[in-house]
Design a protein around this motif. Structure first.
Motif, PDB file in Angstrom:
ATOM      1  N   ARG A   1       9.564  12.616  15.101  1.00 11.57           N
ATOM      2  CA  ARG A   1      10.977  12.982  15.207  1.00 11.57           C
ATOM      3  C   ARG A   1      11.159  14.499  15.252  1.00 11.57           C
ATOM      4  N   GLY A   2      10.060  15.238  15.016  1.00 15.76           N
ATOM      5  CA  GLY A   2      10.145  16.689  15.064  1.00 15.76           C
ATOM      6  C   GLY A   2      10.669  17.318  13.791  1.00 15.76           C
ATOM      7  N   LYS A   3      10.569  16.618  12.678  1.00 16.77           N
ATOM      8  CA  LYS A   3      11.061  17.140  11.404  1.00 16.77           C
ATOM      9  C   LYS A   3      10.137  18.247  10.890  1.00 16.77           C
ATOM     10  N   ARG A   4      10.680  19.119  10.054  1.00 21.17           N
ATOM     11  CA  ARG A   4       9.901  20.185   9.436  1.00 21.17           C
ATOM     12  C   ARG A   4       9.329  19.757   8.095  1.00 21.17           C
ATOM     13  N   GLN A   5       9.979  18.766   7.454  1.00 23.19           N
ATOM     14  CA  GLN A   5       9.528  18.277   6.150  1.00 23.19           C
ATOM     15  C   GLN A   5       9.602  16.759   6.118  1.00 23.19           C
ATOM     16  N   ALA A   6       8.779  16.182   5.228  1.00 22.72           N
ATOM     17  CA  ALA A   6       8.816  14.732   5.030  1.00 22.72           C
ATOM     18  C   ALA A   6       8.803  14.470   3.525  1.00 22.72           C
ATOM     19  N   LEU A   7       9.564  13.465   3.110  1.00 23.19           N
ATOM     20  CA  LEU A   7       9.606  13.072   1.701  1.00 23.19           C
ATOM     21  C   LEU A   7       8.821  11.774   1.549  1.00 23.19           C
ATOM     22  N   ILE A   8       7.757  11.833   0.764  1.00 21.92           N
ATOM     23  CA  ILE A   8       6.895  10.670   0.553  1.00 21.92           C
ATOM     24  C   ILE A   8       7.136  10.139  -0.846  1.00 21.92           C
ATOM     25  N   ARG A   9       7.383   8.846  -0.945  1.00 26.01           N
ATOM     26  CA  ARG A   9       7.479   8.201  -2.244  1.00 26.01           C
ATOM     27  C   ARG A   9       6.949   6.785  -2.111  1.00 26.01           C
TER      28      ARG A   9
ATOM     29  N   LEU B   1       3.629  20.871  10.281  1.00 26.33           N
ATOM     30  CA  LEU B   1       3.343  21.973  11.191  1.00 26.33           C
ATOM     31  C   LEU B   1       3.469  21.574  12.661  1.00 26.33           C
ATOM     32  N   GLY B   2       3.630  20.283  12.938  1.00 22.56           N
ATOM     33  CA  GLY B   2       3.712  19.836  14.325  1.00 22.56           C
ATOM     34  C   GLY B   2       2.356  19.595  14.961  1.00 22.56           C
ATOM     35  N   ARG B   3       1.286  19.553  14.169  1.00 21.69           N
ATOM     36  CA  ARG B   3      -0.062  19.353  14.714  1.00 21.69           C
ATOM     37  C   ARG B   3      -0.544  17.916  14.592  1.00 21.69           C
ATOM     38  N   LEU B   4       0.193  17.099  13.878  1.00 19.38           N
ATOM     39  CA  LEU B   4      -0.247  15.743  13.575  1.00 19.38           C
ATOM     40  C   LEU B   4       0.181  14.805  14.697  1.00 19.38           C
ATOM     41  N   ASN B   5      -0.768  14.092  15.283  1.00 22.85           N
ATOM     42  CA  ASN B   5      -0.445  13.126  16.328  1.00 22.85           C
ATOM     43  C   ASN B   5      -0.306  11.722  15.765  1.00 22.85           C
ATOM     44  N   LYS B   6      -1.254  11.328  14.929  1.00 28.11           N
ATOM     45  CA  LYS B   6      -1.209   9.982  14.356  1.00 28.11           C
ATOM     46  C   LYS B   6      -2.000   9.964  13.059  1.00 28.11           C
ATOM     47  N   THR B   7      -1.482   9.203  12.112  1.00 31.37           N
ATOM     48  CA  THR B   7      -2.228   8.927  10.889  1.00 31.37           C
ATOM     49  C   THR B   7      -2.219   7.431  10.686  1.00 31.37           C
ATOM     50  N   GLY B   8      -3.224   6.924  10.015  1.00 29.97           N
ATOM     51  CA  GLY B   8      -3.273   5.495   9.769  1.00 29.97           C
ATOM     52  C   GLY B   8      -4.086   5.183   8.537  1.00 29.97           C
ATOM     53  N   CYS B   9      -3.751   4.046   7.952  1.00 25.96           N
ATOM     54  CA  CYS B   9      -4.447   3.563   6.767  1.00 25.96           C
ATOM     55  C   CYS B   9      -5.256   2.333   7.190  1.00 25.96           C
ATOM     56  N   ILE B  10      -6.490   2.254   6.754  1.00 30.08           N
ATOM     57  CA  ILE B  10      -7.335   1.104   7.091  1.00 30.08           C
ATOM     58  C   ILE B  10      -7.349   0.156   5.897  1.00 30.08           C
TER      59      ILE B  10
ATOM     60  N   SER C   1       0.832  -1.192   0.000  1.00 28.50           N
ATOM     61  CA  SER C   1       0.000   0.000   0.000  1.00 28.50           C
ATOM     62  C   SER C   1       0.875   1.254   0.000  1.00 28.50           C
ATOM     63  N   ALA C   2       0.799   2.018  -1.077  1.00 32.27           N
ATOM     64  CA  ALA C   2       1.556   3.273  -1.157  1.00 32.27           C
ATOM     65  C   ALA C   2       1.012   4.281  -0.149  1.00 32.27           C
ATOM     66  N   LEU C   3      -0.309   4.252   0.078  1.00 36.28           N
ATOM     67  CA  LEU C   3      -0.922   5.171   1.036  1.00 36.28           C
ATOM     68  C   LEU C   3      -0.448   4.873   2.451  1.00 36.28           C
ATOM     69  N   ASN C   4      -0.373   3.598   2.808  1.00 37.47           N
ATOM     70  CA  ASN C   4       0.089   3.208   4.136  1.00 37.47           C
ATOM     71  C   ASN C   4       1.526   3.669   4.364  1.00 37.47           C
ATOM     72  N   ASP C   5       2.389   3.466   3.372  1.00 42.13           N
ATOM     73  CA  ASP C   5       3.779   3.916   3.482  1.00 42.13           C
ATOM     74  C   ASP C   5       3.847   5.428   3.680  1.00 42.13           C
ATOM     75  N   ALA C   6       3.023   6.157   2.922  1.00 42.73           N
ATOM     76  CA  ALA C   6       3.027   7.616   3.006  1.00 42.73           C
ATOM     77  C   ALA C   6       2.602   8.089   4.394  1.00 42.73           C
ATOM     78  N   LEU C   7       1.541   7.503   4.924  1.00 42.30           N
ATOM     79  CA  LEU C   7       1.036   7.927   6.227  1.00 42.30           C
ATOM     80  C   LEU C   7       2.001   7.569   7.352  1.00 42.30           C
ATOM     81  N   ASN C   8       2.658   6.400   7.230  1.00 42.05           N
ATOM     82  CA  ASN C   8       3.665   6.026   8.229  1.00 42.05           C
ATOM     83  C   ASN C   8       4.851   6.979   8.182  1.00 42.05           C
ATOM     84  N   THR C   9       5.263   7.383   6.981  1.00 40.71           N
ATOM     85  CA  THR C   9       6.359   8.332   6.833  1.00 40.71           C
ATOM     86  C   THR C   9       6.013   9.655   7.504  1.00 40.71           C
ATOM     87  N   LEU C  10       4.770  10.125   7.303  1.00 38.28           N
ATOM     88  CA  LEU C  10       4.331  11.373   7.933  1.00 38.28           C
ATOM     89  C   LEU C  10       4.344  11.274   9.454  1.00 38.28           C
ATOM     90  N   THR C  11       3.797  10.185   9.982  1.00 37.90           N
ATOM     91  CA  THR C  11       3.736   9.998  11.432  1.00 37.90           C
ATOM     92  C   THR C  11       5.140   9.948  12.033  1.00 37.90           C
TER      93      THR C  11
END
Length: 143
Positions: A33-41, A79-88, A18-28
Motif C-alpha cells: 500500500r506504500g505505507k511508511r509504518q506498520a503496526l504489528i500486534r 523502507l520500501g525495499r520489501l517485496n514479499k514476506t511469508g511464514c512457513i 500464528s502471530a508470526l504469520n499475522d505479523a508478516l502479512n501485515t508487513l507485506t
C-alpha cells in the motif's frame, strides 16, 4: 423453538493460529500500500527476532516495541525495499544440505532474499546458518 444465537453449532470464534504469520502479512500488505509504518500486534519473541534479521539486511528500518500491558505491539518503519514476506507452517526440519533446496523453492533468485531458520544457535538467515554449519527449523522468508 430455539433461536439461532443459542445454537451450540453456530457459535464460531476465530482464533489466532500464528502471530508470526499475522505479523508478516501485515508487513507485506503495508508495503504494497506504500505505507511508511506498520503496526504489528501481538508481539512475540520470535517476531522480534525475525524483524531483527530483516533489519540487519536492510529490508526494514527501525522498529519500536510498545508495551501495553497485554500482548504488546511493534511499530515498524518501512523502507520500501520489501517485496514479499511469508511464514512457513509447519516449521519443517531443514538440514545443512536441504537449505539449498528450500532457497530454490522459496526465493526468486540466488542473488537476493533470505530464508529465516530457528537453530540451536538462535534465529538466523540461511547464509549465516550455512557459515556456522548448522541446520534447524524453517520459520519463513523475505525478499
Amino acid at each position: 423453538v430455539k433461536s439461532i444465537v443459542e445454537s451450540p453449532f453456530l457459535s464460531v470464534v476465530m482464533v489466532r493460529v500464528s502471530a508470526l504469520n499475522d505479523a508478516l502479512n501485515t508487513l507485506t500488505n503495508a508495503e504494497r500500500r506504500g505505507k511508511r509504518q506498520a503496526l504489528i500486534r501481538p508481539c512475540s519473541k520470535v517476531t522480534v527476532k525475525f524483524l531483527t534479521v530483516m533489519q540487519k539486511h536492510g529490508y526494514i528500518g527501525e522498529f519500536e516495541i510498545v508495551d501495553d500491558h497485554r500482548s504488546g505491539k511493534i511499530v515498524v518503519n518501512l523502507l520500501g525495499r520489501l517485496n514479499k514476506t511469508g511464514c512457513i507452517s509447519p516449521r519443517f526440519d531443514v538440514s545443512l544440505e536441504g537449505i539449498e533446496q528450500w532457497t530454490t523453492n522459496l526465493l526468486p533468485s540466488r542473488q537476493f532474499g533470505f530464508i529465516v531458520l530457528t537453530t540451536s544457535l538462535g534465529i538466523m538467515d540461511h547464509e549465516e546458518a550455512r557459515r556456522k554449519g548448522t541446520g534447524g527449523k524453517i520459520l519463513g522468508f523475505f525478499y
